[in-house]
Design a protein around this motif. Sequence first.
Motif, PDB file in Angstrom:
ATOM      1  N   TRP A  66       6.457  13.386  50.885  1.00  0.00           N
ATOM      2  CA  TRP A  66       4.969  13.212  51.243  1.00  0.00           C
ATOM      3  C   TRP A  66       3.795  14.150  51.937  1.00  0.00           C
ATOM      4  N   GLU A  67       3.909  14.947  52.265  1.00  0.00           N
ATOM      5  CA  GLU A  67       3.086  15.907  52.824  1.00  0.00           C
ATOM      6  C   GLU A  67       3.189  17.059  52.209  1.00  0.00           C
ATOM      7  N   VAL A  68       4.284  17.659  51.805  1.00  0.00           N
ATOM      8  CA  VAL A  68       4.848  18.256  51.005  1.00  0.00           C
ATOM      9  C   VAL A  68       3.626  17.815  49.351  1.00  0.00           C
ATOM     10  N   ALA A  75      -3.788  22.101  46.497  1.00  0.00           N
ATOM     11  CA  ALA A  75      -3.462  22.889  45.903  1.00  0.00           C
ATOM     12  C   ALA A  75      -4.407  23.052  44.420  1.00  0.00           C
ATOM     13  N   GLY A  76      -4.011  21.933  44.184  1.00  0.00           N
ATOM     14  CA  GLY A  76      -4.684  22.124  42.403  1.00  0.00           C
ATOM     15  C   GLY A  76      -3.642  21.988  41.722  1.00  0.00           C
ATOM     16  N   ALA A  77      -3.980  22.147  40.008  1.00  0.00           N
ATOM     17  CA  ALA A  77      -3.106  23.094  39.156  1.00  0.00           C
ATOM     18  C   ALA A  77      -3.231  24.659  39.731  1.00  0.00           C
ATOM     19  N   PRO A  78      -2.001  24.381  38.934  1.00  0.00           N
ATOM     20  CA  PRO A  78      -0.415  24.417  38.387  1.00  0.00           C
ATOM     21  C   PRO A  78       0.320  23.824  39.627  1.00  0.00           C
ATOM     22  N   TYR A  79      -0.350  23.334  40.403  1.00  0.00           N
ATOM     23  CA  TYR A  79      -0.035  23.128  41.674  1.00  0.00           C
ATOM     24  C   TYR A  79       0.987  23.501  42.434  1.00  0.00           C
ATOM     25  N   GLN A  80       1.143  24.698  42.547  1.00  0.00           N
ATOM     26  CA  GLN A  80       1.954  25.479  43.524  1.00  0.00           C
ATOM     27  C   GLN A  80       1.464  26.470  44.978  1.00  0.00           C
ATOM     28  N   MET A  81       2.574  26.672  45.934  1.00  0.00           N
ATOM     29  CA  MET A  81       2.324  27.361  46.807  1.00  0.00           C
ATOM     30  C   MET A  81       3.485  28.112  47.659  1.00  0.00           C
ATOM     31  N   GLY A  82       3.557  28.930  48.617  1.00  0.00           N
ATOM     32  CA  GLY A  82       4.712  29.015  49.012  1.00  0.00           C
ATOM     33  C   GLY A  82       5.151  28.791  49.152  1.00  0.00           C
ATOM     34  N   PRO A  83       6.081  28.807  50.114  1.00  0.00           N
ATOM     35  CA  PRO A  83       6.804  27.570  51.234  1.00  0.00           C
ATOM     36  C   PRO A  83       6.075  28.792  52.611  1.00  0.00           C
ATOM     37  N   LEU A 109      11.431  16.498  42.828  1.00  0.00           N
ATOM     38  CA  LEU A 109      10.207  16.450  43.347  1.00  0.00           C
ATOM     39  C   LEU A 109       9.311  17.975  43.424  1.00  0.00           C
ATOM     40  N   VAL A 110      10.643  18.888  43.562  1.00  0.00           N
ATOM     41  CA  VAL A 110      10.103  20.245  43.339  1.00  0.00           C
ATOM     42  C   VAL A 110      10.554  21.015  42.832  1.00  0.00           C
ATOM     43  N   THR A 111       9.779  22.212  42.411  1.00  0.00           N
ATOM     44  CA  THR A 111      11.284  23.495  42.185  1.00  0.00           C
ATOM     45  C   THR A 111      10.687  24.301  42.739  1.00  0.00           C
ATOM     46  N   ARG A 112      11.516  25.337  42.987  1.00  0.00           N
ATOM     47  CA  ARG A 112      11.560  26.780  43.419  1.00  0.00           C
ATOM     48  C   ARG A 112      11.859  27.652  43.083  1.00  0.00           C
ATOM     49  N   GLU A 113      10.940  28.528  42.410  1.00  0.00           N
ATOM     50  CA  GLU A 113      11.105  30.179  42.010  1.00  0.00           C
ATOM     51  C   GLU A 113      10.527  31.413  42.167  1.00  0.00           C
ATOM     52  N   VAL A 120      10.065  39.955  45.351  1.00  0.00           N
ATOM     53  CA  VAL A 120       9.863  38.813  46.970  1.00  0.00           C
ATOM     54  C   VAL A 120       9.319  37.682  47.140  1.00  0.00           C
ATOM     55  N   ARG A 121       8.484  37.222  46.339  1.00  0.00           N
ATOM     56  CA  ARG A 121       8.071  35.926  46.752  1.00  0.00           C
ATOM     57  C   ARG A 121       7.776  34.755  46.143  1.00  0.00           C
ATOM     58  N   VAL A 122       8.553  34.113  46.787  1.00  0.00           N
ATOM     59  CA  VAL A 122       9.271  32.092  45.994  1.00  0.00           C
ATOM     60  C   VAL A 122       7.446  31.738  45.737  1.00  0.00           C
ATOM     61  N   ILE A 123       7.997  31.023  44.681  1.00  0.00           N
ATOM     62  CA  ILE A 123       6.854  30.157  44.412  1.00  0.00           C
ATOM     63  C   ILE A 123       7.612  28.189  44.553  1.00  0.00           C
ATOM     64  N   VAL A 124       7.035  27.571  45.133  1.00  0.00           N
ATOM     65  CA  VAL A 124       7.200  25.674  45.025  1.00  0.00           C
ATOM     66  C   VAL A 124       6.434  25.421  43.823  1.00  0.00           C
ATOM     67  N   GLU A 125       6.750  24.539  43.177  1.00  0.00           N
ATOM     68  CA  GLU A 125       5.797  23.755  42.144  1.00  0.00           C
ATOM     69  C   GLU A 125       6.451  22.481  41.977  1.00  0.00           C
ATOM     70  N   LEU A 126       5.225  21.277  42.027  1.00  0.00           N
ATOM     71  CA  LEU A 126       5.129  20.086  41.954  1.00  0.00           C
ATOM     72  C   LEU A 126       5.415  19.604  40.448  1.00  0.00           C
TER      73      LEU A 126
END
Length: 186
Positions: A66-68, A75-83, A109-113, A120-126
């Motif tokens: 739930w916290e994630v 964070a707002g649309a597009p609901y993405q943040m780095g780990p 619940l999330v994707t990681r791309e 090098v950067r990973v993006i976690v998206e709702l």
Amino acid sequence: MPEPSDTAAGPAEPSLEQQIAAYQREFQDLDPQVEQVVSALQRLNRRMNVAYGRQTAALSISNAEWEVLKALVVAGAPYQMGPGELAKRLGLTPAAMTHRIDRMASEGLVTRERDEANRVRVIVELTQEGREKWVEAMRMASVFEEDLLQDLSAEERGQLGEMLTRLLCRVEDAQPDADGRLTDLD
């Protein structure tokens, strides 16, 4: 106030009045008004966490998940943040955040791309499923919270909100490194 009764699970927690009286008996310098506020906040927080835990469990997500979800929505649309940003926001170690993201990705619940602009950067998206879980949790929480505050007028709610925010600011100013948590609770 009635005396707490023994239950099958053991004796009930003493009333606030009983707890404060015991504290005063053992520590005469205690300010009973301060102790009443602090003890009531602690008990309220504990009971609210239990209620929220039941709600998230009913949705087949953990409080940690739930916290994630909440951090991504905030964070707002597009609901993405780095780990790393998520870990910092939640007061977690990178390893704990990776474990949490792995679990949430496997649950849909999330994707990681990889970031196409910076491989090098990973993006976690709702995901849509993650957002739906968040919305349902918010619906359940709002019913609980309205019930919790039903005995307070709109003016009292506003005053309480302002007072609690002042207390929160004082703690955040005094403990700037805590990031909401002192240890990883996951």
